[in-house]
Each structure stands twice: as C-alpha cells, then as structure tokens.
Design an enzyme around this catalytic site. Structure first.
Site, PDB file in Angstrom:
ATOM      1  N   GLY A 113       8.254  -3.212   4.607  1.00 21.92           N
ATOM      2  CA  GLY A 113       8.141  -4.415   4.332  1.00 21.92           C
ATOM      3  C   GLY A 113       8.752  -5.663   3.644  1.00 21.92           C
ATOM      4  O   GLY A 113       9.756  -5.941   4.027  1.00 21.92           O
ATOM      5  N   ARG A 114       8.153  -5.471   2.390  1.00 21.22           N
ATOM      6  CA  ARG A 114       9.755  -6.678   1.651  1.00 21.22           C
ATOM      7  C   ARG A 114      10.846  -6.234   1.537  1.00 21.22           C
ATOM      8  O   ARG A 114      11.833  -7.288   1.705  1.00 21.22           O
ATOM      9  CB  ARG A 114       8.980  -6.609   0.406  1.00 21.22           C
ATOM     10  CG  ARG A 114       7.919  -7.464   0.186  1.00 21.22           C
ATOM     11  CD  ARG A 114       6.990  -7.091  -1.138  1.00 21.22           C
ATOM     12  NE  ARG A 114       6.036  -5.941  -1.169  1.00 21.22           N
ATOM     13  CZ  ARG A 114       5.243  -5.357  -1.825  1.00 21.22           C
ATOM     14  NH1 ARG A 114       5.158  -5.715  -3.529  1.00 21.22           N
ATOM     15  NH2 ARG A 114       4.975  -3.883  -1.715  1.00 21.22           N
TER      16      ARG A 114
ATOM     17  N   LYS B 170      -7.811  -0.635   7.626  1.00 24.44           N
ATOM     18  CA  LYS B 170      -7.932  -0.001   6.776  1.00 24.44           C
ATOM     19  C   LYS B 170      -9.370  -0.621   6.308  1.00 24.44           C
ATOM     20  O   LYS B 170      -9.807  -0.478   5.413  1.00 24.44           O
ATOM     21  CB  LYS B 170      -7.443   0.360   5.260  1.00 24.44           C
ATOM     22  CG  LYS B 170      -5.745  -0.228   4.967  1.00 24.44           C
ATOM     23  CD  LYS B 170      -5.359  -0.017   3.573  1.00 24.44           C
ATOM     24  CE  LYS B 170      -3.471   0.298   4.042  1.00 24.44           C
ATOM     25  NZ  LYS B 170      -2.764  -1.109   4.241  1.00 24.44           N
TER      26      LYS B 170
ATOM     27  N   THR C 184     -21.346   1.277  11.043  1.00 20.44           N
ATOM     28  CA  THR C 184     -20.795  -0.446  10.785  1.00 20.44           C
ATOM     29  C   THR C 184     -19.487   0.375  10.735  1.00 20.44           C
ATOM     30  O   THR C 184     -18.291  -1.450  11.548  1.00 20.44           O
ATOM     31  CB  THR C 184     -20.533  -0.369   9.110  1.00 20.44           C
ATOM     32  OG1 THR C 184     -22.245  -0.693   9.222  1.00 20.44           O
ATOM     33  CG2 THR C 184     -19.744  -1.746   8.667  1.00 20.44           C
TER      34      THR C 184
ATOM     35  N   THR D  26      -0.020   4.684  -1.419  1.00 22.06           N
ATOM     36  CA  THR D  26       1.382   4.340  -2.048  1.00 22.06           C
ATOM     37  C   THR D  26       0.975   3.674  -3.348  1.00 22.06           C
ATOM     38  O   THR D  26       1.920   4.485  -4.161  1.00 22.06           O
ATOM     39  CB  THR D  26       2.142   4.686  -1.450  1.00 22.06           C
ATOM     40  OG1 THR D  26       2.180   2.964  -0.398  1.00 22.06           O
ATOM     41  CG2 THR D  26       2.543   5.629  -0.282  1.00 22.06           C
TER      42      THR D  26
ATOM     43  N   ASP E 149      -3.300  -2.540  10.714  1.00 22.38           N
ATOM     44  CA  ASP E 149      -3.347  -1.930   9.543  1.00 22.38           C
ATOM     45  C   ASP E 149      -5.112  -2.887   8.943  1.00 22.38           C
ATOM     46  O   ASP E 149      -4.010  -3.074   7.370  1.00 22.38           O
ATOM     47  CB  ASP E 149      -2.705  -1.733   8.938  1.00 22.38           C
ATOM     48  CG  ASP E 149      -1.989  -0.571   6.982  1.00 22.38           C
ATOM     49  OD1 ASP E 149      -3.584   0.243   7.778  1.00 22.38           O
ATOM     50  OD2 ASP E 149      -1.911  -1.403   6.429  1.00 22.38           O
TER      51      ASP E 149
ATOM     52  N   ASP F 206     -16.789   2.526   5.262  1.00 22.00           N
ATOM     53  CA  ASP F 206     -17.647   1.565   5.104  1.00 22.00           C
ATOM     54  C   ASP F 206     -18.504   2.744   6.005  1.00 22.00           C
ATOM     55  O   ASP F 206     -17.888   4.029   6.034  1.00 22.00           O
ATOM     56  CB  ASP F 206     -17.724   0.390   6.016  1.00 22.00           C
ATOM     57  CG  ASP F 206     -19.423  -0.318   5.371  1.00 22.00           C
ATOM     58  OD1 ASP F 206     -19.847   0.431   5.059  1.00 22.00           O
ATOM     59  OD2 ASP F 206     -18.959  -1.648   5.404  1.00 22.00           O
TER      60      ASP F 206
ATOM     61  N   LYS G 245       3.512  -4.222  11.909  1.00 21.67           N
ATOM     62  CA  LYS G 245       2.386  -4.125  11.270  1.00 21.67           C
ATOM     63  C   LYS G 245       1.537  -5.236  10.933  1.00 21.67           C
ATOM     64  O   LYS G 245       2.476  -5.728  10.261  1.00 21.67           O
ATOM     65  CB  LYS G 245       2.597  -2.893  10.195  1.00 21.67           C
ATOM     66  CG  LYS G 245       1.335  -2.264   9.608  1.00 21.67           C
ATOM     67  CD  LYS G 245       1.173  -1.581   8.041  1.00 21.67           C
ATOM     68  CE  LYS G 245       1.403  -2.234   7.238  1.00 21.67           C
ATOM     69  NZ  LYS G 245       0.291  -2.471   6.301  1.00 21.67           N
TER      70      LYS G 245
END
Ligand code: C5P
Length: 233
Positions: free
Chosen positions: A210-211, A61, A68, A119, A59, A64, A32
């Site tokens: 992720g982490r 996100k 656009t 989240t 990602d 708008d 990602k």
C-alpha cells in the site's frame, strides 16, 4: 499461482483511485480494494476498475455468523473479482459457508483467502489484548490449516509465516502477504514487516503493498521496484 505485486488502493474516493491508476500507462497492476474505498464508493468502483483491465482482490475481511457470511459472499460473487477475503477467526463453519456463497451459477468462483492474524498484531498484543497465549506463528499456521480444511485457497499472513504455512498446508496453498516495506521505509502501524526481496526469499506468493507505493514520490517507479525485487524482472 504466478507471483505478483498487488497494490492496496486505500483511497477515500473513486477520483483519487482513478488519478492514481492513470499514472500506470504501461502496466495493469493487480489492485486491492479495501473497506475504505468500497464503503465510500460502493460496488461501482469494482466494476470500473475491472473494466479498466485490472485484476481485483476485494479485501472486505468478512467475519460474522455463517449464514450472514454466506449470503454476503453470494452478493460479492456477482462482482467479477479475482480474490475475496474473510477472517479465519470466524471458524471453519463460517469459512465453509463463505465458499458455498461464492460459487456462481456457472460453477466458477473467485479465490477465497483467510486473514490469519493481522500484520499489525504482534506476539505481545496477541497475548495481552486478544488473550491468545500461543506462539503467533503457530496460531497463523493453525488458522491456515482450518482455512484449507474449509476449502479455501489460501491465507493472508505475514511473509515471516509463509514458509511454515506452505509446509503445513502445501505449496499450492496461496500466501498473500501485506506488511511490505522498502529497506529504508517507514513501518507505520505494521509490526511484522519484510522487504519485497525478503518476501520472495520467504516464499510469499503475492505481496500486498500500500503506502510504500501509493505515498511514493513516483508510484510507478516504486511499483516497478517491488516487481523487480519480488517477481524478478
Ligand atoms: O499501506 P500498507 O502497505 O501497510 O497496506 C497494507 C494493506 O494490507 C492494507 O490495505 C491492509 O488493510 C492490508 N492488510 C494488512 N494485514 C493483514 C491483512 C490485510 O495490512 N493481515
């Protein structure tokens, strides 16, 4: 869609990302790329990681006005990514415009998924800061239905909402779930967390981690543990 583990490569530079990915000699994890990396390096990071043989969830996100978002998605469609994202809170017209923008000249397009509720937001924060006075699970399911009606392929949601979203939108509607932590791990800024095996039991299709992987002493071992617990081999 086949269950898989997506690693959130939230690094600030291309070199840090390559150093991380170079640790994986036997597997090509689904990657990602988020705002930090994309804004600091630009589209070349997508091209390079794709060239290395990884699937990519870009990602960004988007959120708008429809015009656009449509034009921006048209630009992103030229990158060979597998999944793109936007915020369902932008509304159905915005999501429809995004799908239109993503379709490439040959008729193909990346999958498009909508963030329901981040989240990092819990019931309390949603009610008192964002002023949505409903049950979080109902908001997520309603946003998911909007996404489905707009022609999207799935949503980003908490593992705890995956089952309800599948029951409302159908089992083929993809649930991509961040907020994954090992049982003994730090939750950090995430509020609605689950372990990889809980996410599997709750019916997530793809988990975003992720982490717990990128900050692990042994990232490859942490990734393999996620795959073993979530995919099951
Ligand atoms: O490090 P951690 O496992 O918390 O990373 C989760 C990743 O998933 C981050 O890149 C974050 O931007 C993303 N994400 C999220 N919640 C959402 C949508 C995306 O945490 N609702």
């Amino acid at each position: 869609m086949k269950k898989d583990v997506i690693i959130a490569c939230d690094f600030a530079s291309a070199q840090a990302t390559y150093n991380f990915l170079d640790k994986f000699r036997e597997e090509k994890p689904f990657v990602k790329i988020g705002m930090e990396l994309f804004y600091s390096v630009g589209p070349d990071i997508v091209r390079e990681i794709k060239k290395r043989g990884h699937k990519i969830f870009l990602d960004l996100k988007l959120h708008d006005i429809p015009n656009t978002v449509k034009k921006s998605m048209k630009v992103l469609s030229q990158l060979d990514v597998d999944i793109c994202s936007l915020h369902a809170a932008g509304g159905i017209d915005m999501m429809k415009a995004a799908v239109e923008g993503l379709v490439r000249p040959d008729g193909t397009r990346p999958l498009l998924i909508a963030v329901t509720m981040l989240t990092s937001v819990d019931q309390e924060r949603m009610e008192h800061e964002i002023l949505i006075n409903k049950k979080l699970a109902d908001v997520a399911a309603h946003y998911a239905m909007n996404a489905k009606n707009a022609g999207l392929d799935g949503v980003v949601c908490s593992p705890h909402e995956a089952e309800k979203i599948h029951s409302v939108c159908g089992s083929g509607f993809i649930t991509v779930t961040p907020g994954i932590r090992f049982a003994d791990g730090n939750t950090g800024d995430q509020q609605r967390v689950a372990t990889p095996s809980m996410a599997k039991a709750l019916g997530s299709d793809l988990i975003v981690v992720g982490r717990p992987i990128t900050s692990a002493d042994d990232p490859v071992a942490a990734y393999r543990k996620c795959v073993a617990d979530f995919v099951g081999y």
